[in-house]
Design a protein around this motif. Structure first.
Motif, PDB file in Angstrom:
ATOM      1  N   GLY A  28      52.123 -12.420   1.202  1.00 36.33           N
ATOM      2  CA  GLY A  28      50.712 -12.610   0.892  1.00 36.33           C
ATOM      3  C   GLY A  28      49.971 -13.502   1.868  1.00 36.33           C
ATOM      4  O   GLY A  28      48.830 -13.883   1.609  1.00 36.33           O
ATOM      5  N   ILE A  29      50.580 -13.821   2.987  1.00 30.82           N
ATOM      6  CA  ILE A  29      49.968 -14.720   3.972  1.00 30.82           C
ATOM      7  C   ILE A  29      48.992 -13.982   4.879  1.00 30.82           C
ATOM      8  O   ILE A  29      47.948 -14.510   5.243  1.00 30.82           O
ATOM      9  N   ILE A  30      49.328 -12.754   5.247  1.00 33.73           N
ATOM     10  CA  ILE A  30      48.548 -11.975   6.212  1.00 33.73           C
ATOM     11  C   ILE A  30      47.825 -10.832   5.514  1.00 33.73           C
ATOM     12  O   ILE A  30      48.418 -10.119   4.705  1.00 33.73           O
ATOM     13  N   LYS A  31      46.554 -10.638   5.864  1.00 31.52           N
ATOM     14  CA  LYS A  31      45.761  -9.547   5.306  1.00 31.52           C
ATOM     15  C   LYS A  31      45.278  -8.573   6.375  1.00 31.52           C
ATOM     16  O   LYS A  31      44.771  -7.503   6.047  1.00 31.52           O
ATOM     17  N   ASN A  32      45.391  -8.933   7.646  1.00 31.02           N
ATOM     18  CA  ASN A  32      44.978  -8.080   8.762  1.00 31.02           C
ATOM     19  C   ASN A  32      46.090  -8.059   9.794  1.00 31.02           C
ATOM     20  O   ASN A  32      46.595  -9.110  10.183  1.00 31.02           O
ATOM     21  N   VAL A  33      46.443  -6.868  10.253  1.00 32.41           N
ATOM     22  CA  VAL A  33      47.504  -6.707  11.251  1.00 32.41           C
ATOM     23  C   VAL A  33      46.972  -5.853  12.391  1.00 32.41           C
ATOM     24  O   VAL A  33      46.570  -4.703  12.179  1.00 32.41           O
ATOM     25  N   SER A  34      46.971  -6.423  13.593  1.00 33.24           N
ATOM     26  CA  SER A  34      46.530  -5.695  14.780  1.00 33.24           C
ATOM     27  C   SER A  34      47.747  -5.143  15.510  1.00 33.24           C
ATOM     28  O   SER A  34      48.663  -5.893  15.850  1.00 33.24           O
ATOM     29  N   VAL A  35      47.731  -3.837  15.766  1.00 34.04           N
ATOM     30  CA  VAL A  35      48.889  -3.140  16.322  1.00 34.04           C
ATOM     31  C   VAL A  35      48.627  -2.720  17.762  1.00 34.04           C
ATOM     32  O   VAL A  35      47.588  -2.140  18.069  1.00 34.04           O
ATOM     33  N   MET A  36      49.608  -2.992  18.616  1.00 35.95           N
ATOM     34  CA  MET A  36      49.566  -2.582  20.020  1.00 35.95           C
ATOM     35  C   MET A  36      50.219  -1.201  20.139  1.00 35.95           C
ATOM     36  O   MET A  36      51.341  -1.005  19.676  1.00 35.95           O
ATOM     37  N   ALA A  37      49.543  -0.258  20.775  1.00 34.93           N
ATOM     38  CA  ALA A  37      50.092   1.086  20.919  1.00 34.93           C
ATOM     39  C   ALA A  37      51.012   1.270  22.124  1.00 34.93           C
ATOM     40  O   ALA A  37      51.980   2.029  22.034  1.00 34.93           O
ATOM     41  N   PRO A  38      50.778   0.629  23.276  1.00 37.29           N
ATOM     42  CA  PRO A  38      51.604   0.928  24.456  1.00 37.29           C
ATOM     43  C   PRO A  38      53.074   0.498  24.403  1.00 37.29           C
ATOM     44  O   PRO A  38      53.920   1.216  24.923  1.00 37.29           O
ATOM     45  N   PRO A  39      53.435  -0.660  23.825  1.00 34.01           N
ATOM     46  CA  PRO A  39      54.842  -1.078  23.889  1.00 34.01           C
ATOM     47  C   PRO A  39      55.799  -0.127  23.166  1.00 34.01           C
ATOM     48  O   PRO A  39      55.423   0.572  22.221  1.00 34.01           O
ATOM     49  N   LEU A  66      45.408  -3.719  27.449  1.00 34.79           N
ATOM     50  CA  LEU A  66      45.275  -3.315  28.850  1.00 34.79           C
ATOM     51  C   LEU A  66      45.993  -4.294  29.760  1.00 34.79           C
ATOM     52  O   LEU A  66      45.776  -4.300  30.972  1.00 34.79           O
ATOM     53  N   THR A  67      46.849  -5.143  29.177  1.00 35.80           N
ATOM     54  CA  THR A  67      47.667  -6.080  29.936  1.00 35.80           C
ATOM     55  C   THR A  67      49.107  -6.015  29.452  1.00 35.80           C
ATOM     56  O   THR A  67      49.384  -5.575  28.339  1.00 35.80           O
ATOM     57  N   SER A  68      50.002  -6.471  30.303  1.00 38.94           N
ATOM     58  CA  SER A  68      51.427  -6.535  29.987  1.00 38.94           C
ATOM     59  C   SER A  68      51.955  -7.828  30.603  1.00 38.94           C
ATOM     60  O   SER A  68      52.435  -7.848  31.731  1.00 38.94           O
ATOM     61  N   GLU A  69      51.851  -8.914  29.856  1.00 37.95           N
ATOM     62  CA  GLU A  69      52.044 -10.258  30.409  1.00 37.95           C
ATOM     63  C   GLU A  69      53.478 -10.763  30.464  1.00 37.95           C
ATOM     64  O   GLU A  69      53.752 -11.764  31.115  1.00 37.95           O
ATOM     65  N   TRP A  70      54.394 -10.138  29.803  1.00 34.82           N
ATOM     66  CA  TRP A  70      55.763 -10.636  29.778  1.00 34.82           C
ATOM     67  C   TRP A  70      56.514 -10.236  31.042  1.00 34.82           C
ATOM     68  O   TRP A  70      56.261  -9.183  31.623  1.00 34.82           O
ATOM     69  N   ASP A  71      57.468 -11.056  31.435  1.00 31.72           N
ATOM     70  CA  ASP A  71      58.262 -10.761  32.634  1.00 31.72           C
ATOM     71  C   ASP A  71      59.368  -9.740  32.358  1.00 31.72           C
ATOM     72  O   ASP A  71      59.607  -8.855  33.163  1.00 31.72           O
ATOM     73  N   ALA A  72      60.042  -9.866  31.224  1.00 32.16           N
ATOM     74  CA  ALA A  72      61.218  -9.032  30.950  1.00 32.16           C
ATOM     75  C   ALA A  72      60.879  -7.668  30.376  1.00 32.16           C
ATOM     76  O   ALA A  72      61.667  -6.734  30.481  1.00 32.16           O
ATOM     77  N   ILE A  73      59.719  -7.544  29.739  1.00 30.15           N
ATOM     78  CA  ILE A  73      59.313  -6.291  29.115  1.00 30.15           C
ATOM     79  C   ILE A  73      57.944  -5.926  29.668  1.00 30.15           C
ATOM     80  O   ILE A  73      57.028  -6.739  29.657  1.00 30.15           O
ATOM     81  N   LYS A  74      57.801  -4.704  30.136  1.00 35.56           N
ATOM     82  CA  LYS A  74      56.517  -4.237  30.666  1.00 35.56           C
ATOM     83  C   LYS A  74      56.149  -2.927  29.992  1.00 35.56           C
ATOM     84  O   LYS A  74      57.010  -2.157  29.573  1.00 35.56           O
ATOM     85  N   TRP A  75      54.857  -2.675  29.887  1.00 33.94           N
ATOM     86  CA  TRP A  75      54.381  -1.410  29.358  1.00 33.94           C
ATOM     87  C   TRP A  75      53.155  -0.969  30.134  1.00 33.94           C
ATOM     88  O   TRP A  75      52.476  -1.762  30.766  1.00 33.94           O
ATOM     89  N   GLY A  76      52.910   0.292  30.057  1.00 31.41           N
ATOM     90  CA  GLY A  76      51.765   0.879  30.740  1.00 31.41           C
ATOM     91  C   GLY A  76      50.926   1.658  29.757  1.00 31.41           C
ATOM     92  O   GLY A  76      51.081   1.533  28.544  1.00 31.41           O
ATOM     93  N   PRO A  77      50.041   2.481  30.265  1.00 34.07           N
ATOM     94  CA  PRO A  77      49.089   3.176  29.412  1.00 34.07           C
ATOM     95  C   PRO A  77      49.721   4.265  28.543  1.00 34.07           C
ATOM     96  O   PRO A  77      50.771   4.815  28.866  1.00 34.07           O
TER      97      PRO A  77
END
Length: 138
Positions: A28-39, A66-77
């Motif tokens: 019951g802590i979170i009411k909104n969840v934003s989901v990333m599609a590319p990873p 539109l960004t992929s900031e981690w070094d070990a994991i990358k994603w594209g469009p």
């Protein structure tokens, strides 16, 4: 009286993030969840999260990525033919500022639509959008 609606973003970024967000929704802590599609963990997010809105009064949003900031994991469009959004390696850049002066708005909109379609195809009922790493500022 103020009502606080906490939001968890970066769902889809990793399996551990997906499970942590699910626990917070169920508690019951979170009411909104934003989901990333590319990873790659986006499909896992669908398995773990997509039906939580039925029993836990949670809203899902598109976390425009539109960004992929981690070094070990990358994603594209998600979409194809958006060369103006990616580095030479085919991934989104690590920093939002990279897009300054080089982003093609038509490609960015095409990618946003593709991300929204992917999440809907995975069964998410998307009711809002926000942006990952402040990309809308640039």
């Amino acid at each position: 009286m103020l009502t606080l609606y906490p939001r968890a973003d970066d769902a889809g970024s990793s399996k551990s993030a997906n499970r942590a967000i699910a626990e917070c929704v169920k508690a019951g802590i979170i009411k909104n969840v934003s989901v990333m599609a590319p990873p790659a963990a986006c499909e896992d997010a669908a398995e773990v999260l997509k039906d939580l809105d039925k029993d836990h009064d949670v809203c899902f949003g598109l976390h425009v990525t539109l960004t992929s900031e981690w070094d070990a994991i990358k994603w594209g469009p998600v979409s194809k033919d958006v060369a103006g959004l990616v580095t030479e390696q085919g991934y989104f850049p690590a920093e939002s500022q990279w897009h300054i002066g080089c982003v093609v708005i038509k490609e960015a909109l095409k990618e946003c639509k593709a991300q929204l379609s992917k999440l809907r195809d995975l069964g998410f009922r998307i009711t809002y959008l926000d942006e990952h790493m402040g990309v809308a500022y640039y």
